[in-house]
Design an enzyme around this catalytic site. Sequence first.
Site, PDB file in Angstrom:
ATOM      1  N   ASP A 183       0.809  -1.226   0.000  1.00  0.00           N
ATOM      2  CA  ASP A 183       0.000   0.000   0.000  1.00  0.00           C
ATOM      3  C   ASP A 183       0.839   1.272   0.000  1.00  0.00           C
ATOM      4  O   ASP A 183       0.422   2.305   0.525  1.00  0.00           O
ATOM      5  CB  ASP A 183      -0.959   0.027   1.215  1.00  0.00           C
ATOM      6  CG  ASP A 183      -1.901  -1.161   1.204  1.00  0.00           C
ATOM      7  OD1 ASP A 183      -2.282  -1.594   0.110  1.00  0.00           O
ATOM      8  OD2 ASP A 183      -2.246  -1.640   2.308  1.00  0.00           O
TER       9      ASP A 183
ATOM     10  N   LYS B 295       2.098   2.197  -5.022  1.00  0.00           N
ATOM     11  CA  LYS B 295       2.721   1.630  -6.231  1.00  0.00           C
ATOM     12  C   LYS B 295       1.891   1.914  -7.480  1.00  0.00           C
ATOM     13  O   LYS B 295       2.424   2.238  -8.536  1.00  0.00           O
ATOM     14  CB  LYS B 295       2.848   0.094  -6.096  1.00  0.00           C
ATOM     15  CG  LYS B 295       3.730  -0.359  -4.969  1.00  0.00           C
ATOM     16  CD  LYS B 295       3.677  -1.870  -4.814  1.00  0.00           C
ATOM     17  CE  LYS B 295       2.352  -2.407  -4.323  1.00  0.00           C
ATOM     18  NZ  LYS B 295       1.999  -2.049  -2.952  1.00  0.00           N
TER      19      LYS B 295
ATOM     20  N   GLY C  30      -4.669  -4.251  -3.633  1.00  0.00           N
ATOM     21  CA  GLY C  30      -5.656  -3.196  -3.861  1.00  0.00           C
ATOM     22  C   GLY C  30      -4.877  -1.986  -4.319  1.00  0.00           C
ATOM     23  O   GLY C  30      -4.138  -1.387  -3.543  1.00  0.00           O
ATOM     24  N   HIS C  31      -4.976  -1.666  -5.591  1.00  0.00           N
ATOM     25  CA  HIS C  31      -4.146  -0.626  -6.190  1.00  0.00           C
ATOM     26  C   HIS C  31      -5.016   0.538  -6.641  1.00  0.00           C
ATOM     27  O   HIS C  31      -5.915   0.372  -7.459  1.00  0.00           O
ATOM     28  CB  HIS C  31      -3.366  -1.201  -7.384  1.00  0.00           C
ATOM     29  CG  HIS C  31      -2.327  -2.204  -6.981  1.00  0.00           C
ATOM     30  ND1 HIS C  31      -1.609  -2.956  -7.873  1.00  0.00           N
ATOM     31  CD2 HIS C  31      -1.864  -2.550  -5.749  1.00  0.00           C
ATOM     32  CE1 HIS C  31      -0.766  -3.732  -7.207  1.00  0.00           C
ATOM     33  NE2 HIS C  31      -0.905  -3.498  -5.920  1.00  0.00           N
TER      34      HIS C  31
ATOM     35  N   GLN D  43       1.952  -5.991  -3.322  1.00  0.00           N
ATOM     36  CA  GLN D  43       2.435  -6.133  -1.934  1.00  0.00           C
ATOM     37  C   GLN D  43       3.727  -5.327  -1.747  1.00  0.00           C
ATOM     38  O   GLN D  43       3.847  -4.271  -2.326  1.00  0.00           O
ATOM     39  CB  GLN D  43       2.625  -7.618  -1.562  1.00  0.00           C
ATOM     40  CG  GLN D  43       1.311  -8.387  -1.413  1.00  0.00           C
ATOM     41  CD  GLN D  43       0.674  -8.797  -2.712  1.00  0.00           C
ATOM     42  OE1 GLN D  43       1.304  -9.413  -3.540  1.00  0.00           O
ATOM     43  NE2 GLN D  43      -0.598  -8.468  -2.903  1.00  0.00           N
TER      44      GLN D  43
ATOM     45  N   PRO E  19      -8.239  -1.086   9.199  1.00  0.00           N
ATOM     46  CA  PRO E  19      -7.351   0.042   9.517  1.00  0.00           C
ATOM     47  C   PRO E  19      -5.902  -0.405   9.380  1.00  0.00           C
ATOM     48  O   PRO E  19      -5.554  -1.512   9.774  1.00  0.00           O
ATOM     49  CB  PRO E  19      -7.662   0.368  10.983  1.00  0.00           C
ATOM     50  CG  PRO E  19      -8.708  -0.584  11.427  1.00  0.00           C
ATOM     51  CD  PRO E  19      -9.031  -1.550  10.327  1.00  0.00           C
TER      52      PRO E  19
HETATM   53  P1  GDP Z   1      -0.671   0.406  -3.561  1.00  0.00           P
HETATM   54  O1  GDP Z   1      -1.298  -0.863  -3.122  1.00  0.00           O
HETATM   55  O2  GDP Z   1       0.790   0.471  -3.260  1.00  0.00           O
HETATM   56  O3  GDP Z   1      -0.932   0.733  -5.010  1.00  0.00           O
HETATM   57  O4  GDP Z   1      -1.343   1.562  -2.694  1.00  0.00           O
HETATM   58  P2  GDP Z   1      -2.908   1.707  -2.299  1.00  0.00           P
HETATM   59  O5  GDP Z   1      -3.656   2.156  -3.487  1.00  0.00           O
HETATM   60  O6  GDP Z   1      -3.387   0.496  -1.595  1.00  0.00           O
HETATM   61  O7  GDP Z   1      -2.811   2.817  -1.172  1.00  0.00           O
HETATM   62  C1  GDP Z   1      -2.282   4.068  -1.398  1.00  0.00           C
HETATM   63  C2  GDP Z   1      -3.369   5.119  -1.088  1.00  0.00           C
HETATM   64  O8  GDP Z   1      -2.758   6.379  -0.968  1.00  0.00           O
HETATM   65  C3  GDP Z   1      -4.401   5.259  -2.180  1.00  0.00           C
HETATM   66  O9  GDP Z   1      -5.620   5.623  -1.610  1.00  0.00           O
HETATM   67  C4  GDP Z   1      -3.852   6.393  -3.024  1.00  0.00           C
HETATM   68  O10 GDP Z   1      -4.848   7.109  -3.758  1.00  0.00           O
HETATM   69  C5  GDP Z   1      -3.240   7.273  -1.969  1.00  0.00           C
HETATM   70  N1  GDP Z   1      -2.074   8.050  -2.375  1.00  0.00           N
HETATM   71  C6  GDP Z   1      -1.068   7.709  -3.219  1.00  0.00           C
HETATM   72  N2  GDP Z   1      -0.114   8.663  -3.234  1.00  0.00           N
HETATM   73  C7  GDP Z   1      -0.539   9.627  -2.387  1.00  0.00           C
HETATM   74  C8  GDP Z   1       0.044  10.854  -1.939  1.00  0.00           C
HETATM   75  O11 GDP Z   1       1.131  11.241  -2.330  1.00  0.00           O
HETATM   76  N3  GDP Z   1      -0.678  11.558  -1.023  1.00  0.00           N
HETATM   77  C9  GDP Z   1      -1.881  11.152  -0.547  1.00  0.00           C
HETATM   78  N4  GDP Z   1      -2.492  11.899   0.359  1.00  0.00           N
HETATM   79  N5  GDP Z   1      -2.438  10.001  -0.938  1.00  0.00           N
HETATM   80  C10 GDP Z   1      -1.773   9.239  -1.837  1.00  0.00           C
HETATM   81  P1  IMO Z   2      -0.949  -4.118  -2.249  1.00  0.00           P
HETATM   82  O1  IMO Z   2      -0.491  -4.676  -3.579  1.00  0.00           O
HETATM   83  C1  IMO Z   2      -0.878  -4.553   2.080  1.00  0.00           C
HETATM   84  C2  IMO Z   2      -0.806  -8.640   3.622  1.00  0.00           C
HETATM   85  C3  IMO Z   2      -2.019  -9.126   4.397  1.00  0.00           C
HETATM   86  C4  IMO Z   2      -1.346 -10.109   5.346  1.00  0.00           C
HETATM   87  C5  IMO Z   2      -0.270 -10.738   4.479  1.00  0.00           C
HETATM   88  C6  IMO Z   2      -0.675 -12.058   3.846  1.00  0.00           C
HETATM   89  O2  IMO Z   2      -2.227  -3.379  -2.301  1.00  0.00           O
HETATM   90  O3  IMO Z   2       0.167  -3.368  -1.597  1.00  0.00           O
HETATM   91  P2  IMO Z   2      -2.276 -12.693   1.813  1.00  0.00           P
HETATM   92  O4  IMO Z   2      -3.731 -12.436   1.589  1.00  0.00           O
HETATM   93  O5  IMO Z   2      -1.383 -12.132   0.752  1.00  0.00           O
HETATM   94  O6  IMO Z   2      -1.979 -14.143   2.073  1.00  0.00           O
HETATM   95  O7  IMO Z   2      -1.931 -11.922   3.193  1.00  0.00           O
HETATM   96  O8  IMO Z   2       0.000  -9.803   3.452  1.00  0.00           O
HETATM   97  N1  IMO Z   2      -1.106  -8.121   2.277  1.00  0.00           N
HETATM   98  C7  IMO Z   2      -1.080  -6.823   1.953  1.00  0.00           C
HETATM   99  N2  IMO Z   2      -0.868  -5.732   2.722  1.00  0.00           N
HETATM  100  N3  IMO Z   2      -1.061  -4.417   0.761  1.00  0.00           N
HETATM  101  C8  IMO Z   2      -1.229  -5.501  -0.033  1.00  0.00           C
HETATM  102  O9  IMO Z   2      -1.265  -5.435  -1.376  1.00  0.00           O
HETATM  103  C9  IMO Z   2      -1.309  -6.777   0.576  1.00  0.00           C
HETATM  104  N4  IMO Z   2      -1.495  -8.026   0.093  1.00  0.00           N
HETATM  105  C10 IMO Z   2      -1.360  -8.833   1.156  1.00  0.00           C
HETATM  106  O10 IMO Z   2      -2.645  -8.066   5.074  1.00  0.00           O
HETATM  107  O11 IMO Z   2      -0.693  -9.398   6.370  1.00  0.00           O
HETATM  108 MG    MG Z   3      -2.831  -1.519  -1.828  1.00  0.00          MG
END
Ligand code: GDP
Ligand code: IMO
Ligand code: MG
Length: 436
Positions: free
Chosen positions: A13, A16, A40-41, A224, A304
């Site tokens: 998260d 990426k 979740g991207h 991840q 959370p």
């Molecule tokens: P990923 O899994 O690495 O692609 O990241 P996620 O999408 O799960 O979580 C990143 C969250 O932060 C998302 O809700 C993005 O829209 C948000 N986000 C990304 N870059 C920024 C930033 O520079 N500032 C803020 N406030 N939010 C950001």
């Molecule tokens: P993105 O790509 C954050 C965590 C889970 C758990 C561990 C194992 O959005 O960054 P799994 O379901 O893969 O067997 O769970 O890995 N986890 C993540 N945490 N972002 C993710 O993906 C995750 N994918 C798995 O919360 O701790």
């Molecule tokens: Mg994510």
Amino acid sequence: MNNTVVVGAQWGDEGKAKITDLLAEDADIIIRYQGGCNAGHTVVVNGETYKFHIIPSGVLYNDKICFVGAGTVIHPESFKKEAQELLDRGVSLSSLKISPLASITLPYHIDIDGISETSGKTNKIGTTKKGIGPTYSDKIGRYGLKIQDLYDEEFLNKRLDDILPLKNAALEKVFNSKTYSKEEMLKYCREYAEIFRPYVCEDWVKILSDALKHDKKILFEGAQGIMLDIDYGTYPYVTSSNPIGGGAGTGSGVGPTNIKNVIGVTKAYVTRVGEGPFMTELLDETGDKIRNIGGEFGTTTGRPRRCGWFDAVLSRYCVLVGGLTQMAITKIDVLNDFDELKICVAYKDKRNGKVYEDYPTNINLHNYLEPVYITMEGWKQDLNGAKSIEQLPQKAKDYLKKLEELVGIPITIVSVGPDREQTLMKENPFKTKVLI
Ligand code: GDP
Ligand code: IMO
Ligand code: MG
């Protein structure tokens, strides 16, 4: 050759998808190389939010080949839902391609993941319950199904004859769960063969060989994060694949000699969702403040996220095992309203004062360690005015400089908000000139 990997350099998260989407504009091919719909991207373009799970985050550009690689695991129902939602919003999937070698998450993988997580075992992982561990276990144990198996009924029949008796015995006797008949599984496989059919890429060897021959720009999207890597993460509190830079080679079919840059995406602080060690975790109101301002709730599960200060020890480790060449720092805007910011520079053993500057990989030792912090002054202003890293407030620049110094690789991208536009890029790996 400037082929570039985008990899999470914490516990997932990190943002990426935002960085992938941004760099995808100048790429020809975007390859998602591991993981499944546990990811979740989020990509935000002109205020519109898109959430991806298995489909590469480059798909918003019509003219790019988006490839779901052999290292991924695909849950058919989730793929169907994700694809339909994108099509309903007018996103074209005409260039989406799925590797015939990708593995399939079957219904019993989801059952087993759910039961394992709720059955009172002592080392609960806190998985996303998307069947990831059980699917990869079957792949490695050679009891899995690959996408290409769906199109050979005779082979599929034989495979199910081998696989199902074992699976059903385990489901019934170990997991006390529902079993699956061969007819039921064949029906399921036939249905999803049709859903996948438009996307299955039989000629991927030619496409990638030609791309490399003609020096096309390939962007690899990790899911991840390095600290969730099955080999190098905080085992057993990890996912079941290899997010590290090296995973891009095994998961895509493009060998390591054809990869030049590995961008480690790192929040300006740290988050983690699920169980496991987290040295700089803040269990106080500062942690709550970061969570609330940063909207730190999981994209896939809504849980959370645990929050804490930037950990340079962990980041240095990610540089090593992830093969990082540069960093993208995201969510720096979340720190706009803090008087002081801490950065962890070492771990100290509470029992004997021993200081660790290099990440200790034995997580049992972590119970005895505490973070050693330095403190930086906060910049206490918003960053909207800055159009380049140079134009950031001096104290924000000082913070970034310190991170660079402690981690040892350059920061080439700084993200100051969720939108594609809210990005300060010093260097684009697909463009030769320095942008400042
Ligand atoms: P990923 O899994 O690495 O692609 O990241 P996620 O999408 O799960 O979580 C990143 C969250 O932060 C998302 O809700 C993005 O829209 C948000 N986000 C990304 N870059 C920024 C930033 O520079 N500032 C803020 N406030 N939010 C950001
Ligand atoms: P993105 O790509 C954050 C965590 C889970 C758990 C561990 C194992 O959005 O960054 P799994 O379901 O893969 O067997 O769970 O890995 N986890 C993540 N945490 N972002 C993710 O993906 C995750 N994918 C798995 O919360 O701790
Ligand atoms: Mg994510």
